[in-house]
Design an enzyme around this catalytic site. Structure first.
Site, PDB file in Angstrom:
ATOM      1  N   PHE A 141       0.857  -1.183   0.000  1.00 43.99           N
ATOM      2  CA  PHE A 141       0.000   0.000   0.000  1.00 43.99           C
ATOM      3  C   PHE A 141       0.894   1.234   0.000  1.00 43.99           C
ATOM      4  CE2 PHE A 141      -2.352   3.550   1.674  1.00 43.99           C
ATOM      5  CZ  PHE A 141      -3.529   3.475   0.953  1.00 43.99           C
ATOM      6  N   ASP A 226       9.638   2.972   1.585  1.00 44.36           N
ATOM      7  CA  ASP A 226       8.440   3.718   1.957  1.00 44.36           C
ATOM      8  C   ASP A 226       8.266   3.584   3.465  1.00 44.36           C
ATOM      9  OD1 ASP A 226       5.913   4.644   2.553  1.00 44.36           O
ATOM     10  OD2 ASP A 226       4.940   3.745   0.807  1.00 44.36           O
ATOM     11  N   LYS A 255       3.019  11.336   6.858  1.00 43.11           N
ATOM     12  CA  LYS A 255       2.238  11.128   8.083  1.00 43.11           C
ATOM     13  C   LYS A 255       2.825  11.834   9.291  1.00 43.11           C
ATOM     14  CE  LYS A 255      -0.141   6.963   6.514  1.00 43.11           C
ATOM     15  NZ  LYS A 255      -1.351   7.665   6.089  1.00 43.11           N
TER      16      LYS A 255
END
Length: 401
Positions: A141, A226, A255
């Protein structure tokens, strides 16, 4: 109708149904706790998918944002501003890298990493134009853009959005042999999550990440990590890759970099790699804006103390010990994760992950399900041990153990 029912009905009537939130309407939050429109308090064990690593309303971050709001919030990159250089310098140093390319969202940062890898492949590696390939892992994801979902294996994320962007090869996560076999002279990068969050907090087999590093170095291929969810303290270290002594060619961050206050993301790498860009070839109006830089600089300063990483490691050990006691007892099948991050596979006989999440909500604990019977636990890193134990007690109540 209650205030909760009224708010949810209005949202359902006037917003696209691209999410299926739990039926709670948050009105305020502080630390690890959120309060709904009815005045009920809930323990947040999701932390905005790691965006809220430092808790809700963290005073240092709010004060940094307020101070910057009074000065200047946006210039665009048409002009310099006085927070930009410090942000890039400090973030590069935190990562042990040389250059930063700031964006806003995680998906933007992943797109930027993809563009960087391709441009590096053509300008530096010498891959023929239009032939660059990037290898990714199944069950990944990385975001929701059309390019990113083109290499997703999740039908919900991918279906009905074709035609899809070419140039990606998907191999099983954790399989070095498959990765080696997929590499060709046109491979420019391997893009992976050191721990797969959305897939259920999947930790790869020991030796996999060092193996990826060795293989990419041998083949002159970029290793792109990531760390949008796994990075910035979540696993007990600044980056999840540190647990195996691995340094990638490029970090993709987001984030927690914005502290849950503003969206901030970045690609961080060497001058040789990010130096492939020339003025006008990539950009973002809000990327690296003064408000984002001010908040992110405070995040970086907080991470430099090591306090949050240490807390995530210590409380993470406690979390996994307690969850481990539930595994194999009939209610919980498997527990995975690292630091203050866990994927808990609930026995299907007890209900789906969604149903367990709803029952926990009734006990005033908020988590999120994924992939059927899995729930994810990722509290703010500043949560107290007492609050964490209270949440775990509520989980035991829901599971009747």
């Amino acid at each position: 109708m209650s205030a909760t029912e009224t708010a949810i009905a209005s949202a359902e009537a006037h917003s696209a149904h691209n999410y299926h939130p739990l039926p709670v309407v948050v009105a305020s939050a502080e630390g690890a706790w959120m309060t709904d429109v009815e005045g009920r308090r809930y323990l947040d064990l999701l932390a905005g998918y790691s965006a809220l690593n430092f808790g809700h309303g963290n005073r240092r971050l709010i004060d940094a944002a307020k101070a910057q709001l009074e000065r200047v919030t946006l210039t665009s990159r048409a002009f310099h501003h006085d927070r930009f250089a410090d942000f890039c310098t400090e973030l590069a140093a935190l990562c042990g890298m040389e250059m930063v390319l700031p964006m806003n969202t995680g998906a933007e940062a992943v797109e930027t990493a993809v563009k960087t890898a391709r441009k590096w492949g053509y300008r530096v590696k010498g891959v023929p134009d239009g032939m660059a390939k990037i290898i990714v892992a199944s069950d990944n994801f990385h975001g929701r853009t059309t390019t990113i979902i083109s290499f997703s294996t999740d039908p919900e994320a991918r279906a009905d959005y074709g035609p899809y962007t070419p140039g990606f090869e998907i191999v099983p996560y954790g399989d070095l042999t498959a990765l080696r076999e997929a590499m060709t002279e046109n491979t420019v990068a391997v893009l992976i999550e050191p721990i797969q969050g959305e897939a259920g907090v999947l930790v790869p087999p020991a030796g996999y990440l060092p193996g990826v590093r060795e293989l990419t170095r041998e083949r002159n291929v970029l290793f792109i990590a990531d760390e949008i969810q796994s990075g910035l303290g979540r696993t007990g270290k600044t980056f999840a890759l540190e647990h195996e002594g691995v340094v990638p060619d490029m970090y993709v961050l987001g984030k927690a970099l914005g502290g849950g206050v503003v969206p901030v993301s970045a690609v961080v790498s060497s001058a040789d790699i990010l130096g492939v860009f020339r003025p006008g070839e990539h950009g973002s109006t809000f990327g690296g804006n003064p408000l984002a830089c001010a908040v992110a600089l405070e995040v970086i300063a907080m991470l430099r103390t090591g306090e949050y990483q240490e807390r995530a490691a210590e409380l993470g050990d406690h979390l996994h010990r307690e969850l481990g006691l539930l595994a194999g007892g009939g209610a919980v099948e498997t527990v995975r994760g690292r630091g203050l991050w866990a994927g808990v596979d609930i026995a299907p006989a007890l209900g789906t992950g969604r149903q367990i999440s709803e029952r926990l909500m009734e006990e005033r604990v908020l988590v999120k399900d994924t992939h059927g019977s899995t729930i994810r636990i990722a509290p703010p890193l500043m949560i107290s041990k007492e609050d964490l134990d209270w949440g775990l007690d509520r989980l035991r109540t829901v599971l009747s153990v």
